[in-house]
Design a protein around this motif. Structure first.
Motif, PDB file in Angstrom:
ATOM      1  N   PRO A 155       3.477   1.155  11.180  1.00  0.00           N
ATOM      2  CA  PRO A 155       1.405   1.541  11.377  1.00  0.00           C
ATOM      3  C   PRO A 155       1.510   2.464  10.014  1.00  0.00           C
ATOM      4  N   GLU A 156       2.734   3.893   9.694  1.00  0.00           N
ATOM      5  CA  GLU A 156       2.736   4.609   8.653  1.00  0.00           C
ATOM      6  C   GLU A 156       2.590   3.962   7.072  1.00  0.00           C
ATOM      7  N   VAL A 157       2.858   2.901   6.943  1.00  0.00           N
ATOM      8  CA  VAL A 157       2.724   2.041   6.304  1.00  0.00           C
ATOM      9  C   VAL A 157       1.879   0.883   5.789  1.00  0.00           C
ATOM     10  N   SER A 158       1.271   0.275   7.145  1.00  0.00           N
ATOM     11  CA  SER A 158       0.080  -0.524   6.716  1.00  0.00           C
ATOM     12  C   SER A 158      -0.265  -0.305   7.122  1.00  0.00           C
ATOM     13  N   ASN A 159      -1.368   1.425   7.748  1.00  0.00           N
ATOM     14  CA  ASN A 159      -2.185   2.130   7.683  1.00  0.00           C
ATOM     15  C   ASN A 159      -3.062   2.405   6.266  1.00  0.00           C
ATOM     16  N   SER A 160      -1.931   2.906   5.743  1.00  0.00           N
ATOM     17  CA  SER A 160      -1.337   3.794   4.478  1.00  0.00           C
ATOM     18  C   SER A 160      -2.045   2.727   3.331  1.00  0.00           C
ATOM     19  N   MET A 161      -1.903   1.147   3.090  1.00  0.00           N
ATOM     20  CA  MET A 161      -2.101   0.662   2.404  1.00  0.00           C
ATOM     21  C   MET A 161      -3.584   0.903   1.387  1.00  0.00           C
ATOM     22  N   PRO A 162      -3.858   0.821   0.572  1.00  0.00           N
ATOM     23  CA  PRO A 162      -5.380   1.567   0.211  1.00  0.00           C
ATOM     24  C   PRO A 162      -6.094  -0.484   0.270  1.00  0.00           C
ATOM     25  N   ASN A 163      -7.642   0.042   0.313  1.00  0.00           N
ATOM     26  CA  ASN A 163      -8.393  -1.602   0.741  1.00  0.00           C
ATOM     27  C   ASN A 163      -9.639  -1.102  -0.915  1.00  0.00           C
ATOM     28  N   SER A 164      -8.506  -0.714  -1.707  1.00  0.00           N
ATOM     29  CA  SER A 164      -9.819  -1.116  -3.359  1.00  0.00           C
ATOM     30  C   SER A 164      -9.760  -2.704  -3.702  1.00  0.00           C
ATOM     31  N   PRO A 165     -10.839  -3.520  -4.816  1.00  0.00           N
ATOM     32  CA  PRO A 165     -10.648  -4.348  -4.702  1.00  0.00           C
ATOM     33  C   PRO A 165      -9.302  -4.858  -6.051  1.00  0.00           C
ATOM     34  N   LEU A 166      -8.656  -3.904  -5.994  1.00  0.00           N
ATOM     35  CA  LEU A 166      -7.120  -4.706  -7.099  1.00  0.00           C
ATOM     36  C   LEU A 166      -6.025  -5.000  -5.737  1.00  0.00           C
ATOM     37  N   PHE A 167      -5.812  -4.102  -5.184  1.00  0.00           N
ATOM     38  CA  PHE A 167      -5.498  -4.464  -3.696  1.00  0.00           C
ATOM     39  C   PHE A 167      -5.731  -5.813  -3.120  1.00  0.00           C
ATOM     40  N   VAL A 168      -6.724  -5.500  -2.665  1.00  0.00           N
ATOM     41  CA  VAL A 168      -7.251  -7.299  -2.139  1.00  0.00           C
ATOM     42  C   VAL A 168      -6.755  -8.431  -2.980  1.00  0.00           C
ATOM     43  N   LEU A 169      -7.548  -7.838  -4.435  1.00  0.00           N
ATOM     44  CA  LEU A 169      -7.155  -9.062  -5.436  1.00  0.00           C
ATOM     45  C   LEU A 169      -5.433  -9.867  -5.063  1.00  0.00           C
ATOM     46  N   VAL A 170      -4.568  -8.691  -5.297  1.00  0.00           N
ATOM     47  CA  VAL A 170      -3.061  -9.067  -5.090  1.00  0.00           C
ATOM     48  C   VAL A 170      -2.971  -9.515  -3.160  1.00  0.00           C
TER      49      VAL A 170
END
Length: 316
Positions: A155-170
């Motif tokens: 959870p500490e990793v998964s919940n810290s993932m960015p929700n930026s358009p660039l990361f969503v693209l990846v």
């Protein structure tokens, strides 16, 4: 073929797309598996691999009748009408399921996590027959897959993932592979990468905005979720012609090792739904425990039911 028969055929393709979309919308059964069950997988792959950007050369002269005819012929040759009908069905299911999951996340987060645990665990069990640990290299692949997923699904990793358009693209480029290939769900990757709840909520926000726009709402409410959806779509296109091909090549040339890695990812990723169940079930009453176990069992049963009708499928 008469017009009525043609419309009926396209409607059937649309319905098959809805089944694919419903599968792709939850981290369990792959939409590619549903395509195999419904008998359209080979046509889907053939249509995707037939897509040629060169057809865009007709657009500047599309006002001419001959150019329109050539464009239409090229699109039919690539089976684009089939992809459009199938895509419409997938989109319909994704939007519908996103609405349901957004409500479920807000209201029953623990039970949603239990459902995902059952779906992912059963998927790993189904694919376990394809796992091979008969060489040190494959054992190393299995350990690497498990450790990688276990680390990412904290959870500490998964919940810290960015929700930026660039990361969503990846994330979209990775998820599309699971969406069209049999064996593992694209939503599974989104779940592990911490994007699943965010994207289902964003899709719901966007569709609600469209409904509001039709009744006189503001266009501004569509901008932010629209950017996210465009980023995901762009990533899906990139992944469709890169990562999906890479996984298909790996399955064709290193089938046992690839499936061993994928199953290990599933097993390691069970940490995330298990943790979410614990965090969202603060009082371990018999009723709460029974509800969690029942929902997990339902999720597992759904996957096993699909597997019953795909027992003769070769995931290579």
């Amino acid at each position: 073929m008469s017009g009525r028969e043609s419309m009926r055929e396209w409607f059937i393709v649309y319905l098959k797309g809805m089944f694919m979309g419903a599968a792709d919308a939850v981290p369990g059964v792959s939409g590619g598996t549903i395509a195999l069950i419904t008998g359209i997988y080979e046509r889907l792959i053939a249509a995707i691999t037939a897509l040629d950007p060169g057809v865009l050369r007709y657009l500047p002269r599309v006002h001419r009748r001959t150019e329109r005819a050539e464009l239409r012929a090229a699109l039919v040759a690539m089976d684009v009408p089939f992809l459009l009908a199938l895509g419409a069905g997938i989109a319909t299911a994704l939007v519908t399921v996103a609405q349901v999951m957004t409500y479920a996340f807000e209201t029953y987060p623990g039970l949603v996590a239990a459902l995902f645990f059952g779906l992912i665990a059963a998927s790993a069990i189904v694919l376990y027959d394809h796992v091979s640990l008969d060489t040190p290299r494959r054992v190393a692949v299995a350990v690497f897959g498990f450790v990688l997923a276990f680390a990412l699904s904290g959870p500490e990793v998964s919940n810290s993932m960015p929700n930026s358009p660039l990361f969503v693209l990846v994330a979209g480029s990775i998820a599309i592979a699971g969406m069209i290939l049999p064996g593992i769900s694209g939503a599974f990757f989104l779940y592990v990468l911490g994007q699943y709840e965010f994207l289902t909520g964003t899709l719901t926000e966007f569709t609600d905005g469209l409904v509001g726009l039709a009744s006189g709402g503001s266009l501004e409410v569509l901008i932010e979720p629209g950017i996210v959806i465009l980023a995901f779509g762009a990533g899906a296109l990139v992944g469709l012609f890169s990562i999906a091909y890479a996984i298909r090549w790996a399955l064709a040339n290193y089938r046992e090792a690839t499936l061993t890695f994928l199953v290990s990812l599933m097993v390691g990723a069970l940490r995330l739904p298990a943790t979410e169940v614990i965090n969202n079930t603060p009082v371990a009453t018999p009723t709460a425990i029974g509800s969690v176990l029942a929902v997990a069992a339902v999720g597992g049963a759904l996957v096993l039911l699909v597997d019953r009708y795909t027992a003769d499928i070769d995931f290579s």
